[in-house]
Scaffold this active site. Sequence first.
Site, PDB file in Angstrom:
ATOM      1  N   TYR A  51      -8.003  13.598   1.576  1.00 12.48           N
ATOM      2  CA  TYR A  51      -8.968  14.664   1.875  1.00 12.48           C
ATOM      3  C   TYR A  51      -8.729  15.344   3.217  1.00 12.48           C
ATOM      4  CZ  TYR A  51     -11.182  10.476   3.887  1.00 12.48           C
ATOM      5  OH  TYR A  51     -11.430   9.300   4.552  1.00 12.48           O
ATOM      6  N   LYS A  52      -7.687  14.969   3.916  1.00 15.92           N
ATOM      7  CA  LYS A  52      -7.376  15.616   5.191  1.00 15.92           C
ATOM      8  C   LYS A  52      -6.338  16.714   4.937  1.00 15.92           C
ATOM      9  CE  LYS A  52      -8.310  11.297   7.668  1.00 15.92           C
ATOM     10  NZ  LYS A  52      -9.690  11.590   8.081  1.00 15.92           N
ATOM     11  N   ARG A  54     -11.447  17.006  19.329  1.00 17.61           N
ATOM     12  CA  ARG A  54     -10.269  16.959  18.462  1.00 17.61           C
ATOM     13  C   ARG A  54     -10.125  18.282  17.721  1.00 17.61           C
ATOM     14  NH1 ARG A  54      -9.625  12.215  14.356  1.00 17.61           N
ATOM     15  NH2 ARG A  54     -11.272  13.442  13.381  1.00 17.61           N
ATOM     16  N   PHE A  95      -8.067   3.079  13.430  1.00 18.40           N
ATOM     17  CA  PHE A  95      -9.384   3.477  12.938  1.00 18.40           C
ATOM     18  C   PHE A  95     -10.150   2.194  12.621  1.00 18.40           C
ATOM     19  CE2 PHE A  95     -12.379   4.942   9.659  1.00 18.40           C
ATOM     20  CZ  PHE A  95     -12.921   6.036  10.310  1.00 18.40           C
ATOM     21  N   ASP A 136      -0.509   3.075   7.547  1.00 16.06           N
ATOM     22  CA  ASP A 136      -1.622   3.953   7.206  1.00 16.06           C
ATOM     23  C   ASP A 136      -1.197   5.383   7.537  1.00 16.06           C
ATOM     24  OD1 ASP A 136      -3.950   5.543   7.272  1.00 16.06           O
ATOM     25  OD2 ASP A 136      -5.215   3.839   7.799  1.00 16.06           O
TER      26      ASP A 136
END
Length: 418
Positions: free
Chosen positions: A226-227, A375, A132, A201
């Site tokens: 938050y995922k 996605r 990312f 990560d």
Amino acid sequence: MSELAAKAGALDAADELAGARKRFVLDDAVVYLDGNSLGALPANVPGRVEDVVRRQWGELRIRSWDESGWWDAPERIGDRIAPLVGAAPGQIVVGDSTSVNVFKAVVAAVRMANPIAGEAVRDEILVDATTFPTDGYIAESAARMTGCSLRPVTPEQVPDALSGRTAAVLLNHVDYRTGRLHDLPSLTAAVHAAGAYAVWDLCHSAGALPVGLDEHGVDLAIGCTYKYLNGGPGSPAYLYVRHDLQDRFDSPLPGWNSHADPFGMRGEFEPAAGALRGRVGTPDILSMLALEAALEVWDGVSIEAVRAKSLALTDFFLECVGAYVPEGRVESVTPVAHAERGSQVALRCEGAGDVMKALIERGVVGDFRRPDVLRFGFTPLYVGFADVERAARVLADVLADVLGERLPEAARTQAARR
């Protein structure tokens, strides 16, 4: 009813996690497959947040640092996350953003690799070339700060890229674009064999699959909440520091909250013991306690059961896409092998941005990554097999409409039987 719709019904009937869905605020008219960007709202969070605002803040005010447990929330919530990533208590502290924690971890890793001040024997950082973007930006800044060179490599290239110069290696457990799951155990072992430190990560794996931080000897890890952990937009991230490294963890961001005597207000910094060294400033209490409430959805849930359902969901989605979507219309860039798959499916297709917009308009929410990737994230706690079948069916319809070609007769007949 089509054969796949019937199969979905049978799979949902046998799903041991099906009952977890009621713990979330969801719209049955929408198939939500974007939990890999923002998890759904746990049903108990609004009431908890109201209590924090009205009673803890509104009535108790400053007393809540002690009486409501605000002060030790970063470690307490860290211990709630720990079992989900395979860590014993006392190694995770919650706070700050993922980016800030990446910076802390990478700089601290370089400092641990070069314990004698002024002697940077290990002067190279390896970073996942497919990472990312923010991780790459932070790694580049950390390299400049520590006098290291930065070398981007793919995870597969890491074993051959390691050398006596390597100080730290920053890797993603799951690729955010493709959903590819990288081999954390073997890559960590390779990094250690070279005398370097592994920083992982976990943003796209925590809450979706077993991680095994302690089991595999990971040095440092960071991740968002938050995922798949459903902590809410911008909820605080976390930092893992392995027990035996905590007395050597030298954070580049020392703050009063990470001081051994935070209320002593001394001019010289003395780091606190343990994972508290990862704290910086005053905890963001409102979002932190919303996260704590959100983590209650995991009560009684095993991460192994979540992983089993995740693989079943993604397998079934690929099966449905193969049945409903004409050959050549989409291409999966997510690995077929379970050992290499996270909890998302990424499909490459022409006009992906327009396709995703149309999907959302028809009640199937995923997301789009430029230039051509759709996605779909599968959160096993609230996504069912009927959701998966519907999403694939709507995808086929959208592709036919957006791209101007109708489904072949066999696919139309099967869709009509739903």
